[in-house]
Design a protein around this motif. Structure first.
Motif, short mmCIF file in Angstrom:
data_model
loop_
_atom_site.label_atom_id
_atom_site.label_comp_id
_atom_site.label_asym_id
_atom_site.label_seq_id
_atom_site.Cartn_x
_atom_site.Cartn_y
_atom_site.Cartn_z
N SER A 192 0.83 -1.21 0.00
CA SER A 192 0.00 0.00 0.00
C SER A 192 0.86 1.26 0.00
O SER A 192 0.56 2.23 -0.71
CB SER A 192 -0.93 -0.01 1.22
N PHE A 193 1.94 1.26 0.77
CA PHE A 193 2.82 2.42 0.80
C PHE A 193 3.50 2.64 -0.54
O PHE A 193 3.83 3.79 -0.90
CB PHE A 193 3.88 2.24 1.89
N ASP A 194 3.74 1.56 -1.29
CA ASP A 194 4.37 1.71 -2.61
C ASP A 194 3.49 2.50 -3.56
O ASP A 194 3.99 3.10 -4.52
CB ASP A 194 4.64 0.32 -3.21
N GLU A 195 2.17 2.50 -3.32
CA GLU A 195 1.24 3.23 -4.18
C GLU A 195 1.31 4.74 -3.96
O GLU A 195 0.90 5.51 -4.82
CB GLU A 195 -0.20 2.77 -3.93
N ILE A 196 1.80 5.17 -2.81
CA ILE A 196 1.87 6.60 -2.50
C ILE A 196 2.96 7.23 -3.36
O ILE A 196 4.12 6.79 -3.32
CB ILE A 196 2.15 6.82 -1.01
N PRO A 197 2.65 8.24 -4.16
CA PRO A 197 3.66 8.82 -5.07
C PRO A 197 4.85 9.40 -4.30
O PRO A 197 4.69 10.09 -3.29
CB PRO A 197 2.88 9.93 -5.79
N ASN A 198 6.04 9.11 -4.81
CA ASN A 198 7.25 9.65 -4.20
C ASN A 198 7.32 11.17 -4.34
O ASN A 198 8.02 11.83 -3.56
CB ASN A 198 8.49 9.02 -4.84
N GLU B 8 8.89 14.05 -1.90
CA GLU B 8 9.91 14.99 -2.37
C GLU B 8 9.47 16.43 -2.15
O GLU B 8 10.28 17.29 -1.77
CB GLU B 8 10.19 14.74 -3.85
N ALA B 9 8.18 16.70 -2.36
CA ALA B 9 7.66 18.06 -2.11
C ALA B 9 7.76 18.40 -0.63
O ALA B 9 8.12 19.53 -0.26
CB ALA B 9 6.22 18.16 -2.59
N ALA B 10 7.44 17.43 0.23
CA ALA B 10 7.55 17.68 1.68
C ALA B 10 9.00 17.88 2.08
O ALA B 10 9.30 18.71 2.95
CB ALA B 10 6.95 16.50 2.44
N GLU B 11 9.92 17.16 1.42
CA GLU B 11 11.34 17.33 1.74
C GLU B 11 11.84 18.70 1.32
O GLU B 11 12.64 19.34 2.02
CB GLU B 11 12.14 16.23 1.05
N ILE B 12 11.36 19.17 0.18
CA ILE B 12 11.74 20.51 -0.29
C ILE B 12 11.24 21.57 0.69
O ILE B 12 11.90 22.59 0.93
CB ILE B 12 11.17 20.77 -1.70
N ASP B 13 10.09 21.32 1.31
CA ASP B 13 9.53 22.26 2.29
C ASP B 13 10.24 22.18 3.63
O ASP B 13 9.85 22.88 4.58
CB ASP B 13 8.04 21.98 2.49
N GLY B 14 11.24 21.32 3.73
CA GLY B 14 12.03 21.24 4.96
C GLY B 14 11.62 20.14 5.91
O GLY B 14 12.09 20.11 7.05
N SER B 15 10.78 19.22 5.47
CA SER B 15 10.33 18.15 6.35
C SER B 15 11.38 17.03 6.38
O SER B 15 11.91 16.62 5.34
CB SER B 15 9.00 17.60 5.85
N ASN B 16 11.65 16.53 7.58
CA ASN B 16 12.58 15.40 7.70
C ASN B 16 11.83 14.09 7.50
O ASN B 16 10.63 14.07 7.20
CB ASN B 16 13.28 15.43 9.06
N ALA B 17 12.54 12.97 7.68
CA ALA B 17 11.93 11.66 7.43
C ALA B 17 10.73 11.42 8.36
O ALA B 17 9.69 10.91 7.93
CB ALA B 17 12.97 10.56 7.61
N TRP B 18 10.87 11.80 9.62
CA TRP B 18 9.77 11.61 10.56
C TRP B 18 8.57 12.48 10.18
O TRP B 18 7.42 12.04 10.26
CB TRP B 18 10.24 11.92 11.98
N GLY B 19 8.83 13.70 9.77
CA GLY B 19 7.75 14.58 9.35
C GLY B 19 7.02 14.06 8.13
O GLY B 19 5.80 14.15 8.04
N ARG B 20 7.78 13.51 7.17
CA ARG B 20 7.15 12.94 5.98
C ARG B 20 6.30 11.72 6.34
O ARG B 20 5.24 11.51 5.74
CB ARG B 20 8.23 12.56 4.96
N HIS C 79 3.10 13.30 8.44
CA HIS C 79 2.21 14.25 7.76
C HIS C 79 1.82 13.83 6.34
O HIS C 79 0.84 14.35 5.79
CB HIS C 79 2.86 15.63 7.71
N VAL C 80 2.55 12.91 5.74
CA VAL C 80 2.24 12.50 4.37
C VAL C 80 1.77 11.04 4.33
O VAL C 80 0.69 10.73 3.82
CB VAL C 80 3.46 12.69 3.44
N ILE C 81 2.58 10.15 4.89
CA ILE C 81 2.29 8.72 4.77
C ILE C 81 1.07 8.31 5.59
O ILE C 81 0.14 7.67 5.08
CB ILE C 81 3.52 7.88 5.19
N LEU C 82 1.07 8.65 6.88
CA LEU C 82 0.01 8.16 7.76
C LEU C 82 -1.39 8.59 7.33
O LEU C 82 -2.32 7.77 7.33
CB LEU C 82 0.28 8.61 9.20
N PRO C 83 -1.61 9.87 6.95
CA PRO C 83 -2.97 10.23 6.52
C PRO C 83 -3.45 9.44 5.30
O PRO C 83 -4.64 9.14 5.18
CB PRO C 83 -2.86 11.73 6.20
N LEU C 84 -2.53 9.10 4.39
CA LEU C 84 -2.91 8.36 3.19
C LEU C 84 -3.01 6.86 3.44
O LEU C 84 -3.57 6.13 2.61
CB LEU C 84 -1.89 8.63 2.07
#
Length: 262
Positions: free
Chosen positions: A147-153, A157-169, A172-177
């Motif tokens: 299921s996680f493989d379906e989430i677009p990288n 990458e956009a969250a990383e550009i905004d300054g989010s670290n691995a835990w933040g991604r 804020h990105v993986i868990l809601p989806l």
């Protein structure tokens, strides 16, 4: 590519589904009918009046809830690592984790017993929670990683550009989806833990620590057995998981099909 089914094909498919459903429903109907014989609702009153029955329910709820929470934490983090945080040998480690799918729980019973005994976990909640979480990880990790493989990288990458670290991604990105698949894993883990009979039978010999699946044995004596009350106890045990499945069915369907289409 999907095709439209003809009327005859629809009828045939519905008949097959009806036959398959009957295979599961008929035993349940017989279970309820037999539980009402020889006393009707008095059989249920006898089970509910059992002094330890509320304790059994509490133990099952504590164990099942703990299993769900620990499993979701472990599986979500592991699936995120295998899916989005590539590292050397990740495929080999993932394959090793899936070996547990090939080993039946009964085959692990003796090693588990020795481990539980060495850790002094006998007659404790840990003796029921630990093995259940360990046995549930391989399958749960498989469907979560897919299921996680379906989430677009690109989202990460956009969250990383905004300054989010691995835990933040992850938060804020993986868990809601990943809510559908994690809900599915949680429901399946709760059902398996609630219905677990082998582990309480082997690891628990203190009555106050038994789970609800052990309640029927209190109506089975050495020379006599009141199977009407046994069946009534089985019906009462089934009610919570039926309610849970009814309310979580739509999440289970979405969660089990996620990762199926690339």
């Amino acid at each position: 590519m999907f095709v439209r089914l003809q009327l005859a094909e629809k009828i045939t498919m519905n008949l097959l589904l009806l036959i398959m459903a009957s295979i599961w429903v008929i035993p349940l109907v017989y279970l309820v009918m037999y539980s009402l014989e020889g006393g009707n609702w008095a059989n249920y009153e006898a089970v509910l009046s059992l002094d330890l029955f509320p304790r059994f329910l509490l133990n099952s709820f504590i164990v099942s809830t703990s299993v769900v929470l620990l499993l979701l934490m472990a599986v979500s983090l592991a699936a995120f690592g295998f899916s989005k945080l590539k590292f050397p040998g990740d495929s080999s480690v993932f394959a090793i984790c899936l070996i547990g799918l090939m080993i039946p729980p009964v085959a692990m019973l003796v090693p588990l017993f020795q481990t539980i005994k060495a850790f002094h976990w006998m007659n404790t909640y840990l003796s029921l929670i630990g093995p259940e979480v360990a046995m549930s990880i391989p399958f749960s990790l498989l469907i979560a990683r897919n299921s996680f493989d379906e989430i677009p990288n690109e989202l990460l990458e956009a969250a990383e550009i905004d300054g989010s670290n691995a835990w933040g991604r992850f938060v804020h990105v993986i868990l809601p989806l990943a809510v559908p698949v994690l809900t599915t894993i949680g429901i399946l883990a709760f059902l398996n833990s609630w219905n677990q009979y082998l582990f309480p039978l082997v690891f628990i010999n203190k009555e106050t620590m038994l789970t609800v699946t052990m309640a029927p044995k209190f109506f089975i004596k050495e020379y006599t057995s009141d199977y009407h009350k046994v069946f009534a106890a089985l019906v009462l045990i089934t009610i919570p998981i039926v309610i849970l499945y009814i309310f979580g069915q739509k999440y289970m369907q979405r969660g089990l099909t996620s990762g199926a289409i690339k």
